[in-house]
Design a protein around this motif. Structure first.
Motif, short mmCIF file in Angstrom:
data_model
loop_
_atom_site.label_atom_id
_atom_site.label_comp_id
_atom_site.label_asym_id
_atom_site.label_seq_id
_atom_site.Cartn_x
_atom_site.Cartn_y
_atom_site.Cartn_z
N LEU A 43 0.85 -1.20 0.00
CA LEU A 43 0.00 0.00 0.00
C LEU A 43 0.88 1.25 0.00
CD1 LEU A 43 -2.76 -1.00 2.59
CD2 LEU A 43 -2.96 -0.95 0.11
N ARG A 44 0.44 2.27 -0.72
CA ARG A 44 1.24 3.50 -0.82
C ARG A 44 0.94 4.39 0.39
NH1 ARG A 44 3.65 5.87 -5.36
NH2 ARG A 44 2.65 4.27 -6.64
N ARG A 45 1.88 4.43 1.34
CA ARG A 45 1.65 5.16 2.58
C ARG A 45 2.00 6.64 2.40
NH1 ARG A 45 0.49 1.97 6.82
NH2 ARG A 45 0.76 -0.28 6.49
N VAL A 46 1.11 7.51 2.85
CA VAL A 46 1.28 8.96 2.72
C VAL A 46 0.93 9.61 4.05
CG1 VAL A 46 0.77 8.95 0.25
CG2 VAL A 46 -1.08 9.26 1.89
N PRO A 47 1.40 10.84 4.29
CA PRO A 47 1.05 11.55 5.53
C PRO A 47 -0.38 12.11 5.45
CG PRO A 47 3.10 12.37 4.56
CD PRO A 47 2.42 11.56 3.52
N PHE A 48 -0.91 12.47 6.62
CA PHE A 48 -2.19 13.15 6.69
C PHE A 48 -2.03 14.59 6.17
CE2 PHE A 48 -2.99 9.92 10.01
CZ PHE A 48 -4.22 9.46 9.59
N ASN A 49 -3.12 15.11 5.60
CA ASN A 49 -3.22 16.52 5.21
C ASN A 49 -2.11 16.95 4.26
OD1 ASN A 49 -5.55 17.04 6.73
ND2 ASN A 49 -4.35 17.46 8.57
N ILE A 50 -1.74 16.06 3.34
CA ILE A 50 -0.76 16.38 2.30
C ILE A 50 -1.46 16.25 0.95
CG2 ILE A 50 1.39 15.68 1.20
CD1 ILE A 50 1.78 16.97 3.89
N LYS A 51 -1.39 17.31 0.13
CA LYS A 51 -2.02 17.29 -1.18
C LYS A 51 -1.16 16.51 -2.17
CE LYS A 51 -4.49 21.67 -0.60
NZ LYS A 51 -4.70 23.04 -1.10
N ILE A 52 -1.80 15.58 -2.86
CA ILE A 52 -1.10 14.74 -3.83
C ILE A 52 -1.67 15.02 -5.21
CG2 ILE A 52 -0.56 12.37 -4.48
CD1 ILE A 52 -1.15 11.62 -1.57
N PRO A 53 -0.88 15.58 -6.12
CA PRO A 53 -1.38 15.84 -7.48
C PRO A 53 -1.72 14.54 -8.19
CG PRO A 53 0.68 16.99 -7.06
CD PRO A 53 0.50 16.02 -5.96
N ARG A 54 -2.77 14.59 -8.99
CA ARG A 54 -3.20 13.42 -9.75
C ARG A 54 -3.61 13.86 -11.14
NH1 ARG A 54 -8.21 9.96 -7.53
NH2 ARG A 54 -9.12 12.04 -7.60
N GLN A 55 -3.15 13.14 -12.14
CA GLN A 55 -3.51 13.45 -13.52
C GLN A 55 -4.81 12.74 -13.87
OE1 GLN A 55 -0.47 12.57 -16.38
NE2 GLN A 55 -1.73 13.12 -18.13
N THR A 56 -5.78 13.49 -14.36
CA THR A 56 -7.08 12.92 -14.70
C THR A 56 -7.31 12.85 -16.21
OG1 THR A 56 -8.10 15.12 -14.53
CG2 THR A 56 -8.09 13.74 -12.56
N ALA A 57 -6.57 13.58 -17.00
CA ALA A 57 -6.68 13.53 -18.46
C ALA A 57 -5.33 13.86 -19.06
CB ALA A 57 -7.75 14.51 -18.96
N GLY A 58 -5.01 13.23 -20.20
CA GLY A 58 -3.72 13.43 -20.83
C GLY A 58 -3.82 14.23 -22.11
N SER A 59 -2.68 14.56 -22.63
CA SER A 59 -2.62 15.29 -23.89
C SER A 59 -2.89 14.36 -25.06
CB SER A 59 -1.24 15.95 -24.05
OG SER A 59 -0.24 14.95 -24.03
N SER A 60 -3.10 14.92 -26.24
CA SER A 60 -3.37 14.11 -27.43
C SER A 60 -2.45 14.53 -28.56
CB SER A 60 -4.84 14.28 -27.86
OG SER A 60 -5.09 15.63 -28.20
N ALA A 61 -2.26 13.64 -29.49
CA ALA A 61 -1.43 13.91 -30.67
C ALA A 61 -2.10 13.28 -31.88
CB ALA A 61 -0.03 13.37 -30.47
#
Length: 650
Positions: free
Chosen positions: A378-396
């Motif tokens: 499991l990916r352990r992270v601290p409390f109250n830390i913002k984690i960026p997440r990509q929801t859509a990618g670029s196109s070509a």
């Protein structure tokens, strides 16, 4: 055990965690001419990290990476010891020497595997197959011209002092021994550890066998070529023959001495047991004490002392004195709660550390019982830390000559795991709490653990558990469109598993690191399914203490806290490293016998019609346990499941 030395190439030193990352490079041939091939090294992580090869005084642990032709990267960790004493001094000294650059070399302790060596032309040995037992921090002089062989000469007295100095007998007997080497007499002034007569006889017999084999090799080679020995071969053969005669005579002398010593040996009188034996040997009685109490006993006794004290911490501390022989830290923690603390009191930190140890001990008991605790990766992270997440990618796209190129945008959001609290209350009768025998302690411990385990497991995997803002997280299966079970036979199992795994493939997500989560009942039903020949359809399954073996090549986690579907159970497939987990790993505990409680697993907001029970009136004690934990999926497709599974039923 053999040694191999190399200069310590430190890549990184983490002072906060006391971690050393570096490369144990392949040793160049030293004065003896030995080489250890890193590609043939076998090991089992983690291994002990020693200081100057003293196996009785370890200073940490070490993990090796995959061997390469250039060497083996390693990561060594030295723990922080808070309690003053010899252990703290030893580990702090080793860490300080590395930081200051006083220790600049490492050495592996290894043994040669069967036929895992070859003799090189210069007489040295290349170890092709070895098993590494430990890594040691060893000293090297600051002189840039110092050789690895000098490190060996510095290390030898240290090994001799511990009774572990390697000798020539530790080197494998090789048929390549030549007459130019002096095999029997050590060089003048060399320090040789005393051996028993039996060990000396074994060593000389091995040497004699090697030299006899070399003599036969020379004669057979001449016979195959139809020639006589040339001058150099004759000199070597005659030298070997003289050495064999000398060894034979020496073996006779050793055998006579061994027989004489056996005849002169006298039995040790006055030994009737381990105590008298210790006294006869050294006059000192060795007594070993240890704490064999179950994990979580200290924390449980802390809860019981609070309950028995009825809110009076001084009285609770007096009660804890009864456990002073086995769990003295309970009394220290309670006393720390009574006295006022300050930053100049040298005794202030120790009670706090012991409370942390108790809480961690309880967490160690708790974690293996939970689904979360049994899933590795499991990916352990601290409390109250913002984690960026990509929801859509670029196109070509393809572009013709002289045509404009497309422009696209990416989309991101953030994941924030705030502090969410999981709490429960266990109510016990005062009579049960007052029973201080192990059976009562076990009941209290199991109740405290079960209060948290059941809720955590259920809400972790229940598809109906949605997130409540600032209160609780959604389950990992919430919002997932399940695969409906298509039948009950083995063909249906394979079809449904294929459908679930296909969802991972469609989401461009690897199955590496994924685990199955199912109930023991469902795992048993799958394990008992047989084909027409009476063979198991899914023979990787096994029910053993919360682990279910493997199912289609992936590990299985078992729990009876998985809510069932409308007409069957649920089988969940989750990718562990795509699940974020924030967990402080501690349980906060409080108790009272004065409160009034709503005796309901789902209490409502108190109103005029709410029925409250007085703990004082009913002679009961309430123990409240709280834990801060939160989780979230990093990507939506990281979890899939089969719904309404009833495999194996007729």
């Amino acid at each position: 055990m053999n040694r191999a030395y190399s200069i310590l190439a430190v890549k990184a030193v983490d002072d906060d965690q006391r971690v050393i990352r570096g490369v144990a490079t392949t040793p160049n041939p030293d004065r003896v001419g030995d080489i250890v091939d890193p590609l043939g090294v076998k090991f089992t992580n983690p291994m002990p990290l020693l200081h100057q090869h003293d196996s009785g005084r370890p200073v940490g642990t070490v993990k090796f990476d995959r061997p390469t032709k250039d060497g083996i990267q390693f990561e060594a960790s030295l723990p922080r010891i808070d309690e003053p004493g010899p252990l703290k001094d030893r580990v702090d000294t080793a860490w300080g020497e590395v930081k200051a650059g006083l220790v600049r070399a490492v050495s592996i302790g290894f043994r040669t595997l069967s036929d895992g060596y070859e003799v090189m032309k210069d007489g040295g040995i290349r170890y092709l197959q070895t098993e590494v037992m430990e890594l040691s921090l060893v000293t090297i002089p600051a002189n840039a011209d110092a050789k690895i062989s000098l490190i060996k000469s510095i290390d030898a007295p240290l090994l001799a002092a511990t009774g572990k100095q390697p000798s020539d007998a530790d080197r494998p007997a090789t048929p390549g021994a030549t007459g130019s080497q002096s095999p029997i007499s050590p060089s003048k002034g060399a320090r040789i550890m005393s051996k028993t007569f039996a060990e000396q006889i074994t060593a000389f017999e091995a040497t004699r066998q090697a030299k006899s084999a070399r003599m036969s090799e020379l004669m057979n080679k001449a016979a195959d070529e139809g020639s006589t020995l040339d001058a150099s071969q004759t000199e070597e053969y005659d030298g070997l023959a003289d050495e064999v005669k000398s060894i034979d005579a020496h073996l006779v002398r050793l055998s006579d001495l061994e027989k004489a010593n056996r005849a002169a040996a006298k039995p040790v009188e006055g030994v009737k047991g381990t105590e008298t034996g210790s006294q006869v040997r050294s006059g000192v009685r060795v007594e070993v004490k240890g704490n064999n109490l179950p994990k979580g006993t200290s924390f449980t006794r802390y809860a019981m002392a609070l309950a028995l004290g009825k809110g009076n911490l001084m009285q609770s501390a007096e009660i804890a004195k009864g456990w002073g022989d086995s769990t003295p830290e309970v009394e220290k923690v309670l006393k720390a709660a009574v006295a006022a603390g300050n930053t100049t009191d040298p005794n202030w930190a120790k009670p706090l550390v012991e409370y942390q140890n108790m809480a961690s001990e309880f967490a160690e008991l708790l974690r293996p019982m939970t689904i979360v605790g049994r899933i590795e990766g499991l990916r352990r992270v601290p409390f109250n830390i913002k984690i960026p997440r990509q929801t859509a990618g670029s196109s070509a796209s393809w572009v013709g000559e002289g045509k404009p190129k497309p422009v696209s945008a990416l989309a991101f959001d953030q994941i924030l795991l705030g502090h969410t609290k999981l709490a429960g209350i266990v109510v016990l009768t005062d009579e049960l709490v007052r029973l201080s025998n192990p059976a009562a302690e076990g009941i209290v411990r199991q109740d405290l653990a079960a209060t948290i385990v059941q809720t955590m497991d259920r809400d972790f995997v229940d598809p109906g558990k949605a997130a409540v803002a600032d209160v609780s997280p959604a389950s990992i299966t919430n919002g997932v469109t399940p695969v409906a079970a298509s039948g009950t036979d083995a063909d249906a199992v394979r079809a449904d598993v294929r459908a679930v795994m296909n969802k991972f493939v469609v989401a461009n997500m690897s199955l590496a690191g994924a685990v199955w989560i199912m109930t023991e009942q469902e795992a048993l039903a799958l394990a008992m399914m047989q084909n027409p020949l009476g063979q198991a359809e899914f023979n990787g399954l096994a029910i053993n203490g919360g682990t279910g073996g493997t199912f289609f090549g992936l590990p299985v986690i078992l729990s009876e806290n998985i809510p069932a579907g409308a007409t069957g159970s649920r089988i969940i497939l989750a990718k562990a490293n795509e699940i974020l987990l924030a967990d402080d790993g501690e349980v906060l505990l409080d108790s009272s016998n004065q409160a009034s409680l709503e005796m309901d697993s789902a209490p409502a907001t108190p109103s005029a019609t709410t029925v409250m029970v007085s703990l004082w009136q009913h002679n009961m004690v309430g123990i409240r346990a709280e834990r801060y934990v939160n989780w979230a999926k990093r990507r939506a497709g990281a979890v899939q499941f089969i719904d309404n599974a009833a495999y194996g039923t007729v």
